[in-house]
Design a protein around this motif. Structure first.
Motif, short mmCIF file in Angstrom:
data_model
loop_
_atom_site.label_atom_id
_atom_site.label_comp_id
_atom_site.label_asym_id
_atom_site.label_seq_id
_atom_site.Cartn_x
_atom_site.Cartn_y
_atom_site.Cartn_z
N GLU A 41 14.56 -14.26 0.98
CA GLU A 41 13.43 -12.82 1.33
C GLU A 41 14.09 -12.08 2.50
N ALA A 42 13.91 -12.22 3.42
CA ALA A 42 14.46 -11.70 4.51
C ALA A 42 15.43 -10.80 4.27
N LEU A 43 16.76 -11.82 2.98
CA LEU A 43 18.16 -10.55 2.70
C LEU A 43 17.27 -9.55 1.75
N LYS A 44 16.82 -9.64 1.15
CA LYS A 44 15.60 -8.85 -0.06
C LYS A 44 15.56 -8.00 0.85
N ALA A 45 14.36 -7.95 2.17
CA ALA A 45 13.67 -6.75 2.54
C ALA A 45 14.46 -6.63 3.17
N PHE A 46 15.74 -6.19 3.69
CA PHE A 46 16.94 -5.43 4.62
C PHE A 46 17.28 -5.16 3.76
N ASP A 47 17.61 -5.64 2.59
CA ASP A 47 18.98 -5.16 1.21
C ASP A 47 17.75 -3.84 0.70
N LYS A 48 16.38 -4.16 -0.05
CA LYS A 48 15.87 -2.81 -0.32
C LYS A 48 15.47 -1.30 1.09
N ALA A 49 15.20 -1.88 2.22
CA ALA A 49 15.78 -1.41 3.69
C ALA A 49 17.06 -0.22 3.69
N VAL A 50 18.00 -0.88 3.56
CA VAL A 50 19.05 -0.10 3.79
C VAL A 50 19.37 0.44 2.88
N GLN A 51 19.10 0.30 1.71
CA GLN A 51 19.28 1.26 -0.12
C GLN A 51 18.34 2.54 -0.04
N ILE A 52 16.98 2.34 0.49
CA ILE A 52 16.41 3.47 0.94
C ILE A 52 16.21 4.46 2.01
N ARG A 53 17.03 3.64 2.88
CA ARG A 53 17.94 4.34 4.55
C ARG A 53 19.10 3.84 4.76
N ALA A 56 0.76 -1.24 0.01
CA ALA A 56 0.27 -0.24 0.01
C ALA A 56 0.71 0.99 0.23
N ASP A 57 1.84 1.31 0.61
CA ASP A 57 2.71 2.73 1.27
C ASP A 57 3.89 1.88 1.31
N PRO A 58 5.29 1.61 0.74
CA PRO A 58 6.70 0.62 0.87
C PRO A 58 7.37 2.05 1.74
N LYS A 59 7.65 1.87 2.67
CA LYS A 59 8.53 1.88 3.61
C LYS A 59 9.61 1.47 4.58
N THR A 60 10.39 1.92 5.05
CA THR A 60 11.50 1.51 5.16
C THR A 60 11.23 0.57 6.68
N ASP A 61 10.54 1.22 7.32
CA ASP A 61 10.39 0.56 8.94
C ASP A 61 9.28 -0.60 8.11
N TYR A 62 8.18 -0.84 7.49
CA TYR A 62 7.79 -1.99 6.94
C TYR A 62 8.85 -3.06 6.10
N LEU A 63 9.50 -2.54 5.75
CA LEU A 63 10.36 -3.47 5.26
C LEU A 63 11.45 -4.09 6.11
N ALA A 64 11.77 -3.26 7.36
CA ALA A 64 12.47 -3.32 8.32
C ALA A 64 11.58 -4.66 9.51
N SER A 65 10.16 -4.74 9.04
CA SER A 65 9.32 -5.35 9.88
C SER A 65 9.12 -6.87 9.36
#
Length: 158
Positions: free
Chosen positions: A109-121, A87-96
């Motif tokens: 899959e967790a690696l992909k989520a955290f990798d996207k999160a560190v790219q954003i923040r 609905a609204d991609p955010k770093t906190d959502y990716l981290a959770s």
């Protein structure tokens, strides 16, 4: 916070969740207050009411995911947080989402989520540390060391 302060906060939160909170955002805030106070059932009720008003309220979807994480219901947490992220991609959502996936044993899959999160923040040492933890689970120590070194550069206390 002492007992008196907790009681006052509980009364305010309860009043907000009952009468004065007619919007999804207000109900989400009330639910967040309940979560912080450790009243998970009250938080869930606020979330359900908020989602009845707006089924796509991303912050409330995320909060439901956090409640599921606390209850160790990782499948449900993945579903809720995944919906929030869509609905609204955010770093906190990716981290959770990464945390729920990691707890479920879905390390790639967790690696992909955290990798996207560190790219954003990229300046968040906590995210780099969590990425490193997943890399350790995937038996990639060289990459994990690089992530931890980056976290230490960002925050030497790590």
């Amino acid at each position: 916070m002492n007992r008196r302060e907790r009681r006052v906060a509980a009364r305010k939160s309860l009043a907000a969740s009952k009468g004065g909170a007619g919007t999804s955002a207000a109900l989400h805030e009330a639910g967040l207050g309940h979560l912080r106070a450790g009243r998970h059932l009250d938080a869930q009720i606020c979330c359900q009411r908020a989602l009845a008003l707006d089924a796509g309220h991303a912050d409330t979807l995320q909060l439901m995911g956090l409640l599921c994480l606390h209850a160790k219901q990782y499948d449900a947490a993945i579903e809720w947080v995944g919906r929030a992220n869509q609905a609204d991609p955010k770093t906190d959502y990716l981290a959770s989402l990464g945390t729920a996936l990691e707890q479920q044993g879905l390390h790639e899959e967790a690696l992909k989520a955290f990798d996207k999160a560190v790219q954003i923040r990229p300046h968040d040492a906590e995210l780099w540390t969590r990425l490193a933890n997943v890399l350790v689970l995937l038996q990639r120590p060289d990459h994990a060391i690089l992530s931890l070194e980056h976290a230490l550069k960002l925050n030497p206390r790590y």
